[in-house]
Design a protein around this motif. Structure first.
Motif, short mmCIF file in Angstrom:
data_model
loop_
_atom_site.label_atom_id
_atom_site.label_comp_id
_atom_site.label_asym_id
_atom_site.label_seq_id
_atom_site.Cartn_x
_atom_site.Cartn_y
_atom_site.Cartn_z
N ALA A 186 0.96 -1.31 0.06
CA ALA A 186 -0.05 0.06 0.08
C ALA A 186 0.78 1.22 -0.06
CB ALA A 186 -0.86 0.02 1.34
N GLY A 187 0.58 2.15 -0.93
CA GLY A 187 1.08 3.53 -1.12
C GLY A 187 2.32 3.32 -1.84
N THR A 188 2.80 2.10 -2.52
CA THR A 188 3.83 2.06 -3.45
C THR A 188 3.22 2.58 -4.71
OG1 THR A 188 5.04 0.40 -2.01
CG2 THR A 188 5.54 0.59 -4.62
N ARG A 189 4.03 3.46 -5.60
CA ARG A 189 3.38 3.66 -6.86
C ARG A 189 4.15 2.88 -7.99
NH1 ARG A 189 3.84 8.63 -9.56
NH2 ARG A 189 2.19 7.70 -10.92
N ALA A 190 5.22 2.61 -7.70
CA ALA A 190 6.36 2.33 -8.99
C ALA A 190 6.63 0.68 -8.67
CB ALA A 190 7.47 2.99 -9.01
N VAL A 191 6.08 0.00 -9.32
CA VAL A 191 6.74 -1.39 -9.35
C VAL A 191 7.74 -1.83 -10.23
CG1 VAL A 191 5.77 -3.94 -9.73
CG2 VAL A 191 4.11 -2.23 -9.60
N ASP A 192 8.93 -1.94 -9.67
CA ASP A 192 10.13 -2.04 -10.34
C ASP A 192 10.73 -3.62 -10.19
OD1 ASP A 192 10.95 -2.23 -7.74
OD2 ASP A 192 11.93 -0.39 -7.42
N ARG A 193 11.92 -3.47 -10.73
CA ARG A 193 12.71 -4.93 -10.82
C ARG A 193 12.89 -5.36 -9.47
NH1 ARG A 193 16.47 -7.15 -14.73
NH2 ARG A 193 15.83 -5.60 -15.89
N LEU A 194 13.09 -4.64 -8.49
CA LEU A 194 13.23 -5.35 -7.07
C LEU A 194 12.02 -5.97 -6.64
CD1 LEU A 194 15.72 -2.81 -5.21
CD2 LEU A 194 15.93 -5.24 -5.83
N ARG A 201 5.91 6.00 -22.59
CA ARG A 201 4.97 4.75 -22.15
C ARG A 201 6.05 3.64 -22.23
NH1 ARG A 201 2.12 8.06 -20.28
NH2 ARG A 201 -0.08 8.30 -20.86
N PRO A 202 7.05 3.34 -21.39
CA PRO A 202 8.06 2.48 -21.41
C PRO A 202 7.35 1.08 -21.36
CG PRO A 202 8.41 3.71 -19.68
CD PRO A 202 7.28 4.68 -20.10
N ALA A 203 6.59 0.75 -20.22
CA ALA A 203 6.06 -0.43 -19.96
C ALA A 203 5.35 -0.93 -21.20
CB ALA A 203 5.19 -0.50 -18.75
N ILE A 255 -2.61 -5.52 -14.75
CA ILE A 255 -2.57 -4.63 -13.71
C ILE A 255 -3.94 -4.27 -13.18
CG2 ILE A 255 -2.27 -2.62 -15.08
CD1 ILE A 255 -0.43 -1.58 -12.73
N ASP A 256 -4.29 -3.99 -11.85
CA ASP A 256 -5.65 -3.49 -11.59
C ASP A 256 -5.63 -1.97 -11.41
OD1 ASP A 256 -4.01 -3.17 -9.32
OD2 ASP A 256 -5.41 -4.31 -7.93
N SER A 257 -4.72 -1.35 -12.26
CA SER A 257 -4.86 0.07 -12.19
C SER A 257 -5.37 0.83 -13.47
CB SER A 257 -3.30 0.48 -11.92
OG SER A 257 -3.17 2.06 -11.68
N ILE A 258 -5.30 2.03 -13.40
CA ILE A 258 -5.69 2.73 -14.83
C ILE A 258 -5.07 2.46 -15.93
CG2 ILE A 258 -4.75 4.82 -14.47
CD1 ILE A 258 -7.25 6.41 -15.43
N ASN A 259 -3.55 2.36 -15.68
CA ASN A 259 -2.63 2.16 -16.76
C ASN A 259 -1.39 1.37 -16.26
OD1 ASN A 259 -0.61 2.70 -19.01
ND2 ASN A 259 -2.35 4.15 -19.62
N ILE A 260 -0.86 0.46 -16.98
CA ILE A 260 0.39 -0.06 -16.70
C ILE A 260 1.52 0.73 -16.76
CG2 ILE A 260 1.09 -1.05 -18.89
CD1 ILE A 260 1.44 -3.61 -17.51
N ASP A 261 1.44 1.99 -17.52
CA ASP A 261 2.53 3.04 -17.42
C ASP A 261 2.18 4.21 -16.32
OD1 ASP A 261 4.81 2.81 -19.04
OD2 ASP A 261 3.32 2.21 -20.72
N ASP A 262 2.90 4.82 -16.11
CA ASP A 262 2.94 6.07 -15.22
C ASP A 262 2.02 7.21 -16.05
OD1 ASP A 262 3.15 8.22 -13.55
OD2 ASP A 262 5.14 8.24 -13.36
#
Length: 306
Positions: free
Chosen positions: A177-185, A254-256, A238-245
């Motif tokens: 919760a509260g994390t915006r960026a899903v990254d490699r780690l 739109r890198p993703a 993904i359950d968000s509005i866009n897979i990209d930022d």
């Protein structure tokens, strides 16, 4: 000389939900003479099976030539394991007349082309039918993106084989919760090869509201998308509005989308109900109709458990 190499290093690990770990003089098997700090950090996270990692800082790294000692994997239950009965889990939003998917974009208009009353003139007494009509853009509800959505020469809905859309072994990545960026780690602990990777951010709770399109919506980073492509993910959702930022700092990049669709990996956006899924041990389906010339279209996304 062994021809095998191990990295020796110190690491400071902080977690997205608080707390941290420190290692000194840790050693890990590596594939060759060199490894970047970012790749070594991801390898450490996977080796230890750590979840919700926020940051890994590598220091005092040296490469030593010595025989591999082996790594500890993160094993999970096999798909179909367990004693529970077969169960279907709905993962799609309902499309109704006027449903807002992307704020500011056209909403669907659902009407009747042939009403039951009008049909009675064409059939025997007591026989009637209704034929509905829907006018909508392709980006409505829960939908699938194909390479043609991003690339003019990419495969459209007719060019994606069913084995990349249906009955896929799945894995759920729980985003703190509260994390915006899903990254490699954040992705490093998960075995994604040959799987549908579903990013559970919880943002679907805002679907249909103004907040759904807010700049702070969670997304997959370009580096995270590259990690999924390199690891052989079959599909990413993904359950968000866009897979990209979609925040203003992204400047429309739109890198993703670009990375995943260039690799032929379909994307499913606007999922919902991911909280009802186990971390793995399920099969995922999100198949659209075969419409020529379309790069995006709504799907009935669901999972099969048991």
């Amino acid at each position: 000389m062994t021809g095998q190499y191990r990295a020796q290093f110190d690491a400071e690990i902080t977690f997205a939900n608080g707390g941290g770990l420190r290692t000194d003089g840790f050693r890990l098997d590596i594939a060759g003479r060199e490894i970047s700090d970012d790749d070594l950090a991801a390898l450490l996270v996977r080796h230890l099976g750590l979840l919700m990692v926020g940051e890994v800082r590598i220091s005092n790294k040296t490469i030593v030539e010595e025989p591999h000692k082996g790594g500890r994997g993160v094993a999970g239950p096999a798909a179909g394991s367990g004693s529970g009965a077969r169960r279907l889990v709905e993962l799609s939003h309902v499309i109704a007349d006027g449903t807002t998917t992307l704020p500011g974009w056209p909403t669907p208009r659902i009407t009747e082309w042939l009403t039951r009353e009008a049909s009675r003139a064409h059939y025997a007494p007591g026989t009637e039918f209704q034929v509905g009509r829907i006018d909508m853009i392709a980006n409505t509800g829960t939908y699938l993106d194909t390479p043609a959505h991003r690339y003019a020469d990419g495969a459209d809905l007719t060019g994606i084989p069913l084995d990349r859309l249906a009955e896929l072994p799945g894995v759920v990545v729980r985003v703190p919760a509260g994390t915006r960026a899903v990254d490699r780690l954040l992705l490093a602990p998960y075995d994604v090869t040959g799987r549908a990777v579903l990013l559970h951010t919880g943002w679907s709770a805002h679907f249909g509201t103004d907040r759904y399109g807010a700049p702070e919506a969670p997304y997959l980073t370009g580096d995270g998308a590259q990690a999924l492509a390199e690891s052989g993910a079959t599909l990413v959702g993904i359950d968000s509005i866009n897979i990209d930022d979609m925040g203003p700092e992204a400047r429309g990049e739109r890198p993703a989308h670009s990375t995943l669709l260039a690799a032929g990996i379909p994307i499913v956006e606007h999922l919902t109900g991911l909280d009802a899924l186990p971390p793995e041990g399920f099969r995922f389906t999100a198949a659209p109709p075969m419409v020529a010339g379309m790069g995006t279209f709504p799907v009935r996304a669901f999972a099969v458990l048991g």
